[in-house]
Design an enzyme around this catalytic site. Structure first.
Site, PDB file in Angstrom:
ATOM      1  CE1 TYR A 109    -122.162  24.399 -18.461  1.00  0.00           C
ATOM      2  CE2 TYR A 109    -123.164  25.929 -16.922  1.00  0.00           C
ATOM      3  CZ  TYR A 109    -122.483  24.753 -17.166  1.00  0.00           C
ATOM      4  OH  TYR A 109    -122.132  23.948 -16.115  1.00  0.00           O
ATOM      5  CE  LYS A 137    -119.777  25.292 -13.204  1.00  0.00           C
ATOM      6  NZ  LYS A 137    -120.970  25.765 -13.944  1.00  0.00           N
ATOM      7  CG  HIS A 153    -116.589  23.570 -16.548  1.00  0.00           C
ATOM      8  ND1 HIS A 153    -117.354  24.331 -17.382  1.00  0.00           N
ATOM      9  CD2 HIS A 153    -117.419  22.596 -16.104  1.00  0.00           C
ATOM     10  CE1 HIS A 153    -118.587  23.845 -17.426  1.00  0.00           C
ATOM     11  NE2 HIS A 153    -118.640  22.781 -16.663  1.00  0.00           N
ATOM     12  CG  ASP A 207    -123.445  26.621 -11.871  1.00  0.00           C
ATOM     13  OD1 ASP A 207    -122.493  26.565 -11.074  1.00  0.00           O
ATOM     14  OD2 ASP A 207    -123.435  26.058 -12.985  1.00  0.00           O
TER      15      ASP A 207
END
Ligand code: A2P
Length: 317
Positions: free
Chosen positions: A51, A80, A113, A46
């Protein structure tokens, strides 16, 4: 030990129930940890553009694929649509950017997201003079979901889903969609079990993935406040001792036995192996009841690190 449990989506897709979370893992950490995780048997990974580690993840995946150590079919890759991409006109652009970074032709699951939108800028969020994030308040979930359906039809995303949406927002998508969301990714753990939302998703054929299953240990610095330590809960510790398992394994197994997939993050080789070693024991029903009773509706990841975001009309919590 590989993940020996799948979650089956309503459309028949199988996703390993235990995935590898990568939020708050730097490039350097993620390169080493993802190699360890793949060695340990993780196949569900994931990530997200916010990130800031998709390129490194893509590099490691390519090395594994090129070396023939894993096939694309064995992997389940989730990413996402970022908050600055949540408008119909930019879905394809951001998915293609993620695919470039991940060096993949498709992702297995593409989430929206967050249900809110911020303006497109190069780099971090746009801040106003008061230190608040500038918002784009024209978010249109129905149009946005149509664009998600399009990238699915085009083969860029094998499944499409939602993250951080509330029940009202999900219902609106359900009322207006051609393709139902396959999965909802939300914060879920003993102190935020969200039984009503989970029940609603199950009733509507939407699988649920828990993020922050261990309570996002170490997030205090980002939130600038105390957060409870789930691993220190006496009931969890007692059950762990009885089973000869760790508190983290009990927390993760509790979610799996509730029918919820989960994506613990660890960059530590010992802990990431511990987190996938969940398939040789059961929490008995009476202990499941005790763990269920620990719910306190405590949200850890309340987006407090996005100053001003609660003012967005689609802020979900
Ligand atoms: P580390 O990466 O050093 O292992 P969550 O998935 O709920 O966001 O939690 C992630 C946090 O929990 C990280 O700080 C991670 O640190 C820590 N963590 C992950 N697995 C374990 C474990 N088995 N025991 C204790 N802490 C863990």
């Amino acid at each position: 030990m590989a993940c020996k449990m799948d979650i089956t989506f309503e459309n028949g897709t199988k996703m390993p129930a235990l995935g590898f979370g990568t939020w708050r893992a730097s490039d350097e950490e993620v390169e080493r940890a993802l190699n360890e995780a793949l060695e340990a048997g993780y196949r569900h990974i994931d990530t997200a553009p916010v990130y800031l580690n998709e390129k490194t993840i893509g590099k490691v995946l390519k090395e594994w694929l090129d070396a023939g150590k894993v096939t694309r079919d064995e992997l389940f890759i989730v990413t996402k649509l970022p908050p600055h991409g949540t408008r119909a006109s930019t879905v394809q652009k951001y998915l293609k950017r993620s695919l470039d970074d991940l060096q993949l032709a498709y992702v297995d699951l593409y989430h929206i997201h967050v249900p809110f939108t911020v303006p497109e800028v190069d780099g971090p969020f746009l801040m106003d003079d008061d230190g608040q994030i500038v918002l784009e308040t024209t978010t249109d979930h129905v149009a946005l979901w149509k664009a998600m359906e399009k990238v699915h039809e085009d083969g860029l995303a094998r499944n499409i889903g939602l993250s951080n949406f509330n029940q009202r927002q999900i219902q609106r998508i359900l009322d207006n969609c051609q393709i139902k969301p396959a999965n909802l990714q939300i914060e879920n753990h003993i102190y935020l079990q969200q039984p009503e939302l989970v029940k609603f998703c199950k009733a509507n054929g939407i699988s649920v993935t828990a993020y922050s299953p261990l309570g996002s240990r170490g997030i205090e610095k980002l939130l600038n406040r105390e957060v409870p330590d789930l691993l220190d809960n006496p009931v969890v510790k007692e059950i762990a001792e009885k089973l000869g398992k760790t508190a983290a394994q009990v927390l993760l197994r509790h979610l799996l036995q509730r029918g919820i997939s989960t994506i613990p993050k660890s960059t530590n080789p010992k802990r990431l192996r511990e987190n996938i070693d969940l398939f040789d024991f059961d929490i008995e029903d009476s202990d499941m009841v005790r763990l269920n009773a620990l719910d306190q509706n405590i949200r850890i990841c309340d987006f407090g690190f996005f100053p001003g975001i609660t003012k967005h009309p689609e802020f979900p919590f």
